[in-house]
Design a protein around this motif. Sequence first.
Motif, PDB file in Angstrom:
ATOM      1  N   LEU A  35       0.834  -1.205   0.000  1.00 52.72           N
ATOM      2  CA  LEU A  35       0.000   0.000   0.000  1.00 52.72           C
ATOM      3  C   LEU A  35       0.867   1.253   0.000  1.00 52.72           C
ATOM      4  O   LEU A  35       0.575   2.224  -0.706  1.00 52.72           O
ATOM      5  CB  LEU A  35      -0.923  -0.010   1.219  1.00 52.72           C
ATOM      6  N   LYS A  36       1.960   1.222   0.783  1.00 50.36           N
ATOM      7  CA  LYS A  36       2.870   2.372   0.827  1.00 50.36           C
ATOM      8  C   LYS A  36       3.613   2.529  -0.493  1.00 50.36           C
ATOM      9  O   LYS A  36       3.910   3.657  -0.912  1.00 50.36           O
ATOM     10  CB  LYS A  36       3.871   2.201   1.971  1.00 50.36           C
ATOM     11  N   ARG A  37       3.902   1.412  -1.156  1.00 44.31           N
ATOM     12  CA  ARG A  37       4.577   1.489  -2.456  1.00 44.31           C
ATOM     13  C   ARG A  37       3.678   2.156  -3.483  1.00 44.31           C
ATOM     14  O   ARG A  37       4.143   2.920  -4.327  1.00 44.31           O
ATOM     15  CB  ARG A  37       4.958   0.077  -2.920  1.00 44.31           C
ATOM     16  N   ARG A  38       2.390   1.879  -3.400  1.00 45.36           N
ATOM     17  CA  ARG A  38       1.446   2.454  -4.353  1.00 45.36           C
ATOM     18  C   ARG A  38       1.102   3.911  -4.020  1.00 45.36           C
ATOM     19  O   ARG A  38       0.749   4.677  -4.917  1.00 45.36           O
ATOM     20  CB  ARG A  38       0.159   1.618  -4.380  1.00 45.36           C
ATOM     21  N   ASP A  39       1.166   4.256  -2.724  1.00 44.04           N
ATOM     22  CA  ASP A  39       0.845   5.623  -2.305  1.00 44.04           C
ATOM     23  C   ASP A  39       1.762   5.990  -1.145  1.00 44.04           C
ATOM     24  O   ASP A  39       1.510   5.607  -0.001  1.00 44.04           O
ATOM     25  CB  ASP A  39      -0.619   5.725  -1.881  1.00 44.04           C
ATOM     26  N   SER A  40       2.802   6.726  -1.433  1.00 42.11           N
ATOM     27  CA  SER A  40       3.800   7.055  -0.408  1.00 42.11           C
ATOM     28  C   SER A  40       3.239   7.972   0.671  1.00 42.11           C
ATOM     29  O   SER A  40       3.832   8.087   1.756  1.00 42.11           O
ATOM     30  CB  SER A  40       5.018   7.719  -1.064  1.00 42.11           C
ATOM     31  N   GLN A  41       2.106   8.625   0.404  1.00 41.35           N
ATOM     32  CA  GLN A  41       1.507   9.522   1.386  1.00 41.35           C
ATOM     33  C   GLN A  41       0.592   8.792   2.374  1.00 41.35           C
ATOM     34  O   GLN A  41       0.141   9.385   3.353  1.00 41.35           O
ATOM     35  CB  GLN A  41       0.705  10.611   0.663  1.00 41.35           C
ATOM     36  N   LEU A  42       0.335   7.518   2.106  1.00 41.10           N
ATOM     37  CA  LEU A  42      -0.551   6.746   2.975  1.00 41.10           C
ATOM     38  C   LEU A  42       0.051   6.616   4.372  1.00 41.10           C
ATOM     39  O   LEU A  42       1.238   6.319   4.523  1.00 41.10           O
ATOM     40  CB  LEU A  42      -0.782   5.356   2.385  1.00 41.10           C
ATOM     41  N   GLU A  43      -0.758   6.814   5.398  1.00 46.48           N
ATOM     42  CA  GLU A  43      -0.327   6.640   6.780  1.00 46.48           C
ATOM     43  C   GLU A  43      -0.760   5.262   7.280  1.00 46.48           C
ATOM     44  O   GLU A  43      -1.893   4.836   7.034  1.00 46.48           O
ATOM     45  CB  GLU A  43      -0.921   7.723   7.675  1.00 46.48           C
ATOM     46  N   VAL A  44       0.157   4.593   7.973  1.00 47.83           N
ATOM     47  CA  VAL A  44      -0.102   3.253   8.498  1.00 47.83           C
ATOM     48  C   VAL A  44       0.183   3.247   9.995  1.00 47.83           C
ATOM     49  O   VAL A  44       1.182   3.829  10.443  1.00 47.83           O
ATOM     50  CB  VAL A  44       0.778   2.204   7.788  1.00 47.83           C
ATOM     51  N   LEU A  45      -0.665   2.582  10.748  1.00 42.43           N
ATOM     52  CA  LEU A  45      -0.446   2.412  12.182  1.00 42.43           C
ATOM     53  C   LEU A  45      -0.810   0.989  12.567  1.00 42.43           C
ATOM     54  O   LEU A  45      -1.840   0.471  12.142  1.00 42.43           O
ATOM     55  CB  LEU A  45      -1.305   3.399  12.979  1.00 42.43           C
ATOM     56  N   PHE A  46       0.054   0.356  13.358  1.00 41.89           N
ATOM     57  CA  PHE A  46      -0.227  -0.959  13.918  1.00 41.89           C
ATOM     58  C   PHE A  46      -0.604  -0.813  15.393  1.00 41.89           C
ATOM     59  O   PHE A  46      -0.010   0.000  16.111  1.00 41.89           O
ATOM     60  CB  PHE A  46       0.997  -1.868  13.805  1.00 41.89           C
ATOM     61  N   VAL A  47      -1.578  -1.604  15.833  1.00 43.20           N
ATOM     62  CA  VAL A  47      -1.940  -1.657  17.243  1.00 43.20           C
ATOM     63  C   VAL A  47      -1.886  -3.118  17.676  1.00 43.20           C
ATOM     64  O   VAL A  47      -2.532  -3.983  17.067  1.00 43.20           O
ATOM     65  CB  VAL A  47      -3.345  -1.086  17.507  1.00 43.20           C
ATOM     66  N   GLY A  48      -1.099  -3.405  18.700  1.00 38.43           N
ATOM     67  CA  GLY A  48      -0.943  -4.766  19.170  1.00 38.43           C
ATOM     68  C   GLY A  48      -0.917  -4.839  20.681  1.00 38.43           C
ATOM     69  O   GLY A  48      -1.245  -3.878  21.378  1.00 38.43           O
ATOM     70  N   ALA A  49      -0.512  -5.994  21.194  1.00 39.54           N
ATOM     71  CA  ALA A  49      -0.449  -6.214  22.636  1.00 39.54           C
ATOM     72  C   ALA A  49       0.923  -5.826  23.170  1.00 39.54           C
ATOM     73  O   ALA A  49       1.927  -5.911  22.464  1.00 39.54           O
ATOM     74  CB  ALA A  49      -0.738  -7.679  22.955  1.00 39.54           C
ATOM     75  N   ARG A  50       0.959  -5.410  24.425  1.00 40.21           N
ATOM     76  CA  ARG A  50       2.212  -4.969  25.028  1.00 40.21           C
ATOM     77  C   ARG A  50       3.243  -6.093  25.088  1.00 40.21           C
ATOM     78  O   ARG A  50       4.440  -5.839  25.044  1.00 40.21           O
ATOM     79  CB  ARG A  50       1.954  -4.434  26.434  1.00 40.21           C
ATOM     80  N   LYS A  51       2.786  -7.335  25.204  1.00 44.67           N
ATOM     81  CA  LYS A  51       3.710  -8.457  25.312  1.00 44.67           C
ATOM     82  C   LYS A  51       3.798  -9.264  24.020  1.00 44.67           C
ATOM     83  O   LYS A  51       4.383 -10.335  23.990  1.00 44.67           O
ATOM     84  CB  LYS A  51       3.294  -9.370  26.466  1.00 44.67           C
ATOM     85  N   GLY A  52       3.233  -8.759  22.940  1.00 43.29           N
ATOM     86  CA  GLY A  52       3.229  -9.493  21.686  1.00 43.29           C
ATOM     87  C   GLY A  52       4.541  -9.385  20.931  1.00 43.29           C
ATOM     88  O   GLY A  52       5.372  -8.504  21.190  1.00 43.29           O
ATOM     89  N   LEU A  53       4.721 -10.287  19.977  1.00 33.64           N
ATOM     90  CA  LEU A  53       5.921 -10.299  19.148  1.00 33.64           C
ATOM     91  C   LEU A  53       6.046  -9.017  18.321  1.00 33.64           C
ATOM     92  O   LEU A  53       7.152  -8.637  17.928  1.00 33.64           O
ATOM     93  CB  LEU A  53       5.876 -11.527  18.223  1.00 33.64           C
ATOM     94  N   GLU A  54       4.937  -8.341  18.101  1.00 32.39           N
ATOM     95  CA  GLU A  54       4.956  -7.111  17.302  1.00 32.39           C
ATOM     96  C   GLU A  54       5.826  -6.018  17.922  1.00 32.39           C
ATOM     97  O   GLU A  54       6.366  -5.164  17.213  1.00 32.39           O
ATOM     98  CB  GLU A  54       3.536  -6.584  17.095  1.00 32.39           C
ATOM     99  N   ARG A  55       5.981  -6.034  19.241  1.00 30.41           N
ATOM    100  CA  ARG A  55       6.819  -5.012  19.905  1.00 30.41           C
ATOM    101  C   ARG A  55       8.271  -5.107  19.457  1.00 30.41           C
ATOM    102  O   ARG A  55       8.982  -4.103  19.396  1.00 30.41           O
ATOM    103  CB  ARG A  55       6.758  -5.178  21.427  1.00 30.41           C
ATOM    104  N   LYS A  56       8.705  -6.302  19.129  1.00 31.57           N
ATOM    105  CA  LYS A  56      10.081  -6.502  18.682  1.00 31.57           C
ATOM    106  C   LYS A  56      10.217  -6.301  17.173  1.00 31.57           C
ATOM    107  O   LYS A  56      11.209  -5.718  16.709  1.00 31.57           O
ATOM    108  CB  LYS A  56      10.545  -7.913  19.063  1.00 31.57           C
TER     109      LYS A  56
END
Length: 240
Positions: A35-56
């Motif tokens: 999505l960012k490649r197609r539109d560099s102005q696009l804003e992306v945000l991830f929301v996950g758990a405090r202890k999830g693998l996503e934090r790393k």
Amino acid sequence: PAGLSLKPAMLERVLFAGGGTGGHIFMAVALAEELKRRDSQLEVLFVGARKGLERKLLPALGFPLKTIKIGGLKGVGLMQIIRTLVQFPASLGAARTIVRNFLPSIIVGLGGYSSGPVMMAGRSLGCPLVLIEPNVYPGFTNRALRRWVDGVAVAFEETSEWFAEKARLTGIPVRREFFEVSQDILVSERLRLLVFGGSQGSRPINQMVCDALPFLPSDRITLVHQTGRDDYMSVQEKYQ
């Protein structure tokens, strides 16, 4: 997916909700990068758990991440279920604050227990919601959310039975890097074998490969074995 009227030009901010495992996270990374490649102005945000693998993983990949405090309800003990239920009102409130501040064009649920409060917060605030379900049998959170979302992207035709007219067969997002790997394998070189069972490993696969080691010609095969954190030491000992 069916039920959504959004056009690509209408996407200004995309919020990805969930995580916990590499399977959830990296399909979202693949989609976010495209999505960012197609539109560099696009804003992306991830929301996950405090202890999830996503934090790393996500900060290292350059994606913004916000976390909420929430545990699981599936496959956990009674005390963890109680803690999760106690945490839920606060996690829902935190998710509502994140959604209100970010004002997403759409929220994409990835599965994993942290996606529940965010998707419910988005629903209460009138945001379009879509799920990605990469498994034949949907995960617990996606099954629980199926009535509240506008569309579901599935990887297998039989999965559509769970989501009826909301489902669209799309396959699984794959990172661009996989298509850039060289396909040339010279006959004179060793066979290069990558062994993996998901980002957190698979004990049956790890055990099978370790049992096979005495039968593999070490002068002809180069092995890279992604064990996962829990089995790393035991697998390393068997290789040695």
